[in-house]
Design a protein around this motif. Sequence first.
Motif, PDB file in Angstrom:
ATOM      1  N   ARG A 162      48.992  16.462 -25.754  1.00 54.64           N
ATOM      2  CA  ARG A 162      47.637  16.884 -26.071  1.00 54.64           C
ATOM      3  C   ARG A 162      46.641  16.463 -24.990  1.00 54.64           C
ATOM      4  NH1 ARG A 162      44.718  18.969 -30.040  1.00 54.64           N
ATOM      5  NH2 ARG A 162      42.616  18.661 -29.328  1.00 54.64           N
ATOM      6  N   LEU A 163      46.786  15.232 -24.526  1.00 53.20           N
ATOM      7  CA  LEU A 163      45.880  14.738 -23.500  1.00 53.20           C
ATOM      8  C   LEU A 163      46.108  15.489 -22.187  1.00 53.20           C
ATOM      9  CD1 LEU A 163      43.768  12.815 -22.442  1.00 53.20           C
ATOM     10  CD2 LEU A 163      45.484  11.033 -22.263  1.00 53.20           C
ATOM     11  N   MET A 164      47.397  15.723 -21.872  1.00 57.17           N
ATOM     12  CA  MET A 164      47.709  16.500 -20.670  1.00 57.17           C
ATOM     13  C   MET A 164      47.045  17.866 -20.753  1.00 57.17           C
ATOM     14  SD  MET A 164      49.625  19.253 -19.529  1.00 57.17           S
ATOM     15  CE  MET A 164      50.597  19.590 -20.984  1.00 57.17           C
ATOM     16  N   ALA A 165      47.191  18.517 -21.916  1.00 59.61           N
ATOM     17  CA  ALA A 165      46.635  19.859 -22.078  1.00 59.61           C
ATOM     18  C   ALA A 165      45.114  19.823 -21.993  1.00 59.61           C
ATOM     19  CB  ALA A 165      47.083  20.442 -23.411  1.00 59.61           C
ATOM     20  N   ALA A 166      44.529  18.768 -22.571  1.00 63.94           N
ATOM     21  CA  ALA A 166      43.066  18.658 -22.545  1.00 63.94           C
ATOM     22  C   ALA A 166      42.560  18.554 -21.108  1.00 63.94           C
ATOM     23  CB  ALA A 166      42.618  17.453 -23.361  1.00 63.94           C
ATOM     24  N   ILE A 167      43.295  17.816 -20.280  1.00 59.34           N
ATOM     25  CA  ILE A 167      42.876  17.642 -18.876  1.00 59.34           C
ATOM     26  C   ILE A 167      43.121  18.930 -18.079  1.00 59.34           C
ATOM     27  CG2 ILE A 167      43.346  16.393 -16.737  1.00 59.34           C
ATOM     28  CD1 ILE A 167      42.062  14.600 -18.724  1.00 59.34           C
ATOM     29  N   MET A 168      44.322  19.498 -18.236  1.00 58.43           N
ATOM     30  CA  MET A 168      44.648  20.707 -17.473  1.00 58.43           C
ATOM     31  C   MET A 168      43.799  21.888 -17.929  1.00 58.43           C
ATOM     32  SD  MET A 168      46.694  19.987 -15.244  1.00 58.43           S
ATOM     33  CE  MET A 168      47.224  18.324 -14.909  1.00 58.43           C
ATOM     34  N   TYR A 425      36.465  16.315 -22.450  1.00 56.79           N
ATOM     35  CA  TYR A 425      37.637  17.149 -22.677  1.00 56.79           C
ATOM     36  C   TYR A 425      38.157  16.915 -24.087  1.00 56.79           C
ATOM     37  CZ  TYR A 425      39.598  12.819 -20.666  1.00 56.79           C
ATOM     38  OH  TYR A 425      39.870  11.516 -20.370  1.00 56.79           O
ATOM     39  N   ALA A 426      38.992  17.865 -24.541  1.00 52.70           N
ATOM     40  CA  ALA A 426      39.314  17.955 -25.953  1.00 52.70           C
ATOM     41  C   ALA A 426      40.346  16.952 -26.415  1.00 52.70           C
ATOM     42  CB  ALA A 426      39.768  19.378 -26.270  1.00 52.70           C
ATOM     43  N   ASP A 427      40.129  15.684 -26.131  1.00 53.11           N
ATOM     44  CA  ASP A 427      41.032  14.672 -26.658  1.00 53.11           C
ATOM     45  C   ASP A 427      40.205  13.417 -26.912  1.00 53.11           C
ATOM     46  OD1 ASP A 427      44.095  13.889 -26.888  1.00 53.11           O
ATOM     47  OD2 ASP A 427      43.021  12.187 -26.015  1.00 53.11           O
ATOM     48  N   ALA A 428      40.496  12.732 -28.014  1.00 55.01           N
ATOM     49  CA  ALA A 428      39.677  11.582 -28.402  1.00 55.01           C
ATOM     50  C   ALA A 428      39.684  10.476 -27.346  1.00 55.01           C
ATOM     51  CB  ALA A 428      40.147  11.028 -29.748  1.00 55.01           C
ATOM     52  N   GLN A 429      40.687  10.500 -26.469  1.00 58.78           N
ATOM     53  CA  GLN A 429      40.725   9.515 -25.401  1.00 58.78           C
ATOM     54  C   GLN A 429      39.480   9.629 -24.526  1.00 58.78           C
ATOM     55  OE1 GLN A 429      41.231  10.276 -21.969  1.00 58.78           O
ATOM     56  NE2 GLN A 429      42.092   8.416 -21.079  1.00 58.78           N
ATOM     57  N   SER A 430      38.917  10.845 -24.423  1.00 55.37           N
ATOM     58  CA  SER A 430      37.709  11.026 -23.615  1.00 55.37           C
ATOM     59  C   SER A 430      36.517  10.309 -24.236  1.00 55.37           C
ATOM     60  CB  SER A 430      37.402  12.515 -23.447  1.00 55.37           C
ATOM     61  OG  SER A 430      37.008  13.074 -24.682  1.00 55.37           O
ATOM     62  N   LEU A 431      36.671   9.785 -25.468  1.00 57.14           N
ATOM     63  CA  LEU A 431      35.584   9.053 -26.113  1.00 57.14           C
ATOM     64  C   LEU A 431      35.888   7.572 -26.275  1.00 57.14           C
ATOM     65  CD1 LEU A 431      35.104  11.975 -28.471  1.00 57.14           C
ATOM     66  CD2 LEU A 431      33.244  11.062 -27.078  1.00 57.14           C
ATOM     67  N   THR A 432      37.178   7.228 -26.474  1.00 55.52           N
ATOM     68  CA  THR A 432      37.484   5.796 -26.623  1.00 55.52           C
ATOM     69  C   THR A 432      37.184   5.072 -25.310  1.00 55.52           C
ATOM     70  OG1 THR A 432      39.787   6.229 -26.037  1.00 55.52           O
ATOM     71  CG2 THR A 432      39.276   6.056 -28.369  1.00 55.52           C
TER      72      THR A 432
END
Lengths: 531, 324
Positions: A162-168, A425-432
Amino acid sequence: MKKLSFVLVLSLLIFGLIGFSSFAKTPKDNLIIGMDTSIIVDLDPARSYELVTNLVIEQLYDGLVDFEGGEDAFKTIEPGLAKTWDVSDDGLTWTFHLRKGAKFHSGNEVTAEDVVYSFTRALELDFAPIWMLNQFVPSPDNIEKVDEYTVSITTNTKLPERLMAAIMGVQGIGFVVDKEVVESHATEEDPWAYDWLQRNDAGSGPFELVEWSKNERVVMKAFEGYWEGAPELNKLTMLSMPERTSQKFSLSKGDVDMAWDLLPNQVEDFRGREGFEIIEQPAWDITYLAMNIGQEPFDNVKVRKAIKYAINYEAIIDGIMDGAATPGQSFVPFGMAGYLDKIMYEQDLDKAKELLEEAGYPDGFEAQLLCQPTSPRKEIATQIQQDLRGIGISANIKQVVASQMYETYRAQEHEMIVAGWGVDYADAQSLTMPFAHCRTASDDAAVQQLAWRNMAVNPELTDLVEEANKEMNSEKRLEMFKEIQERVMDWGPFAIMFYPLNQVIIKDNVKNLKLPPNDSYLEFFDVYKTS
Amino acid sequence: MVVVILGVMTIAFFISRVIPANPVAAMLPPQAPPEAIEKAEKKWGLDKPIHMQYVAFITKLFQGDLGTSIRTRRPVLDDLRRTLPATIELTIVSLVFGVGIGLPLGIISAVRNGKISDHLSRIFAIMGLSMPAFWTGILLLLVFYYTLGLLPGPGQLPAYMTRPPRITGLITLDSALAGNWAAFWSGVRHLILPAFTLGWLSTAAITRIARSSMLDVMNENYIQTARMKGLRESTVLLKHGLKNALIPTITVIGLRIASLLEGAVLTETVFSWPGLGRYSTNSFLAVDFPAVVGAAMVFAFLYSFSNLIVDLIYAYLDPRIRYS
């Protein structure tokens, strides 16, 4: 006689100018949007970061992966220019298999060569948004052409899909540009043809750029050779209208089909009105009050909690936002995977006073509250000022323009601030990372974002953030995100208040418009007009 | 004139640089990491001491380079060239409105001193001066566009109409040159409301001064002489009276040009007019130093230039004034 003919000529002239005017409806195949486009400064995907610019290039370009559009946007990952992808056993190398026959607007085929060039170009140009990519893909050496239709990208750490897809799939730096076309405009001083690409398009998206006159209009036309087939609309026009009232008038008169920036109370004028439709969607956008833990008395968690209990969240949402906001206190916004559905604070002045007393400030204190001089931020600051007065804290509001406010904020010199944060980007990691990662408040901190600006040093929490980053099990990862949010909500420097509603108004002959929570991801590919 | 322009630019340069704001911070989104900001500051030369920045700026200026706008990332000169024509077109037409309405009103007021038409025309003029341009603009849009549907809304041309090829940058002139009469007509009609909004501001000043100087002149001996000669009243009024009353009026008109440029900022925003007013406001808000200084230069130039024109018109109206 002379006088008479003079009057005659004059009235003819006036009637000629105003009398015989007819208001042509917008053409059926051309969707016209009234919006404030003044933020658009250039259209190079390697540089684009602003919402409105991203909305334009979203139509012009494609990335390797895509997300489902509309309300459920970002829930499922969809193929883009890459039809399939797989990951190596060590989890570090992602191989993308491109779809054959996808064409750029120039007619050139999209190949592995173009993908390698686009990522290399973005990394070399090194503009502000590049951090999203180079945190995992630090150098062009990590991107390799395997064959004509296969590209492999090696990341410096294991990434969940998911994170890969959010970045790409991120807008801008994730977009693929036409190598041949861009290179043909390169010069010695400008090897990446930035000068050219900021005003032109070299994409493979459903629309191609026809005209961009700054502060006037952006015109795009359908790309007949699009790999998913030509879009329904023939033309897409974004008209620059900085004044919201003008947008409202033009929509009512039928000179535009869609108004982008109306205020909530203007939107209400259209509710139930025949011929119009309101499209709403909670935005991935967070409005918050932050307290600088590096400044007394905000270093005391009880003071921070007292303030969180003092705020009248309801008054802000109903009174200031006219209800056009979704209440929420988690930094992962509503609708995003990992969102913590919890309201920890409701206004409770007694509890707030108690906490303040325990903290050693029974009579309150004085502090500065920074905000921008724009609506609704300044009204929110005023409401908070009034709420804090209820527990003896006197907040002095200082309104400053964005440039000045962020200068202070970045220098960690504020006491309290009302600000907002968008999702990159569309992953919560972009907020944590921005909201919770802070090992030290000094200049050598790895991430110098919101937690750092508010000097919210918390090594334990930072460890948890880093652990979550490495977690491959999707469920477990989301649980960890929720735990981080809960701890930030309880201990942290932020009083998160709401997520605003994205609202656009369309004429009811416009069909199939689905607004995603990140409205720059709005796709016009399927949109059409019935008349 | 050169000294004035250079002075204005120097002042604008220093003012824009001593205010405690960071243009780079304004340009990058709030998410941008500090490394990105540092890099951008270096790129724009903002890390150097202010006197060094000034020397670099002046050196470039004499090479005809106004620098690059931080916000739009284009040469400021290009930006000015792009935005100025729309403002000039708007200003000229609004000046025509201002003078076309203000001058006759002033004359009527003077001739019918104290009568109802005098009061009415003065009320009309004062209204123009008292109402802020953005409010007048929205009100006019509400009445003539939204409610009555008599005139087109914001913008220079309808969205579906293609712009004529750019020759002068003035839409009406360009479409006339291209022989595109549909665009010309539409362009003229789009000009009416914004130009009237802006022109109304000037009407008040022009009416007032035209009225009082007309009153002064009409009491002069040569007017009575003209009347005694048996000339027609209209000849007395227009040829003997107005020509002499025009000198102070022209001064005021010249001064109004500067105020028109000020008013253009708000009018352009309300009417989605892609002109210099909006460009400079956006630049101010973004603390875009090079663009602010560039815009200040254009305003200084236009101001000095209009003063020069006024001086030349004096000489034409009053043969006693001669410049050597």
